[in-house]
Design an enzyme around this catalytic site. Structure first.
Site, PDB file in Angstrom:
ATOM      1  N   ARG A  80       0.812  -1.255   0.074  1.00 48.92           N
ATOM      2  CA  ARG A  80       0.056   0.038  -0.019  1.00 48.92           C
ATOM      3  C   ARG A  80       0.831   1.191   0.071  1.00 48.92           C
ATOM      4  O   ARG A  80       0.828   2.111  -0.637  1.00 48.92           O
ATOM      5  CB  ARG A  80      -1.014  -0.030   1.228  1.00 48.92           C
ATOM      6  N   LYS A 183      -2.618   6.490   1.444  1.00 49.11           N
ATOM      7  CA  LYS A 183      -2.511   6.921   2.732  1.00 49.11           C
ATOM      8  C   LYS A 183      -1.703   8.182   3.128  1.00 49.11           C
ATOM      9  O   LYS A 183      -0.417   7.937   3.315  1.00 49.11           O
ATOM     10  CB  LYS A 183      -2.129   5.714   3.527  1.00 49.11           C
ATOM     11  N   GLU A 219     -16.260   5.970   4.589  1.00 49.47           N
ATOM     12  CA  GLU A 219     -15.550   5.352   5.848  1.00 49.47           C
ATOM     13  C   GLU A 219     -15.598   6.295   6.978  1.00 49.47           C
ATOM     14  O   GLU A 219     -15.851   7.246   6.794  1.00 49.47           O
ATOM     15  CB  GLU A 219     -14.181   4.873   5.414  1.00 49.47           C
TER      16      GLU A 219
END
Ligand code: COI
Length: 337
Positions: A80, A183, A219
């Protein structure tokens, strides 16, 4: 072993022996070194400070039942971060280097790993920043990759005790074609004002709807959304602007292994009322049940405020059982230090 009250650890920064630090210059990463001083001497024009070239990860290590230390799915976090670096034009950390860095720093701080049976774990925080000086808007020419570790307990006080969530329609977390799926530090800066507003109103978490239409569930600020239908189906949003959570990926697999139906699809706001259980899931929050969701004058009650529902309880116990080495690791998720 450090003299720490392991059972009353919360989720906050603690200094340990060292972090590991690598620098990328002229197209290559150096070999990395363990550094005890928790400060960086940084150029005042560093790209991370001005133009937001900053990304991080969150994963955990556990002291298992057999006494060994294991890291949970470090490759997945490494992959990620590799994608996040590409999206933000930063030097990519090869996944093997990422995993090796995590192992080296956990090993060097092993006496800060909470003992088995205390409920604690070691939180691992990798950080990648553009550290080169850059005053025109462009990617930096130097990057720093750091991994720090610290012992932690539950993110929210009370562990599996349900929390109340709020939707604040005046704030969005991520644009439809933006960076919600990686992220970057800026995603968290974008959520801070809403987060503080929610907290002052008595809600530990805020839930975001899609920025374009405000009709679909996306989310929570720091974690993914899971809904459980009365027939036991596991439902989680399919959206470009949601962070692909390693915990959600893990729980989907566990749910499928337990014979549950798993659906990844758009979730209209109205569907919230049809779930028998809802949770926030992520490395830090693990599985945190949500008992109620407020939007304006609408209050949707999901469950009682005291107990976690049976399906979430089972998912929580299974993931924790695998992480602490009490259940078989059939997917090979745990990496020994
Ligand atoms: C994690 O769960 O590791 C996260 O990254 C959330 C964090 C911002 C506390």
């Amino acid at each position: 072993m450090q003299n720490i009250d392991w059972k009353s650890l919360g989720f906050k920064y603690m200094n340990t022996h060292c972090h590991i630090r690598y620098v990328w210059r002229d197209g290559a990463w150096d070999k990395g070194e363990l550094v005890s001083e928790p400060y960086l001497n940084m150029h005042i024009a560093a790209a991370c400070l001005h133009y937001g070239q900053a990304a991080f990860e969150g994963l955990k290590a556990f002291r298992c039942k057999d006494g060994k230390a294991r890291i949970f799915r470090p490759q997945a976090n490494g992959e990620r971060m590799f994608k996040t670096a590409r999206r933000t034009c930063m030097a990519q950390v090869p996944v093997e280097l990422f995993v090796d860095a995590v192992k080296r720093v956990v090993k060097a701080n092993e006496d800060y790993l909470p003992p088995f049976g205390t409920g604690g774990s070691m939180y691992i925080r990798p950080l990648l920043i553009g550290s080169g000086a850059q005053i025109g808007v462009a990617p930096a020419d130097e990057y720093t990759f750091i991994v720090m570790v610290m012992p932690v307990g539950p993110y929210y006080k009370g562990g599996l005790k349900p929390v109340r969530a709020i939707i604040l329609d005046e704030y969005d977390r991520a644009a439809p074609q933006g960076m919600g799926d990686v992220k970057v530090a800026g995603n968290y800066a974008a959520s801070l004002f809403a987060h503080e507003t929610a907290k002052h109103a008595g809600y530990p978490v805020e839930l975001y709807l899609d920025a374009k239409t405000h009709t679909l569930v996306e989310e929570f600020a720091t974690s993914n959304f899971i809904g459980i239908k009365p027939d036991g189906t596991y439902v989680t949003p399919d959206s470009h602007s949601v962070l692909p959570s390693v915990t959600n990926k893990t729980l989907k697999q566990i749910a499928a292994d337990l014979g549950m139906k798993v659906e990844v699809r758009p979730i209209p706001f109205e569907e919230i009322a049809t779930f028998s259980e809802i949770a926030a899931c992520g490395t830090a929050v693990v599985v945190t049940p949500v008992c109620e969701i407020t939007r304006g004058s609408t209050v949707l009650k999901i469950s009682g405020p005291d107990a976690c529902g049976p399906v979430l309880q089972k998912l929580y116990e299974t993931v924790q059982g695998i992480q602490y080495g009490e259940l078989p690791d059939t997917h090979g998720w745990c990496v020994e230090v």
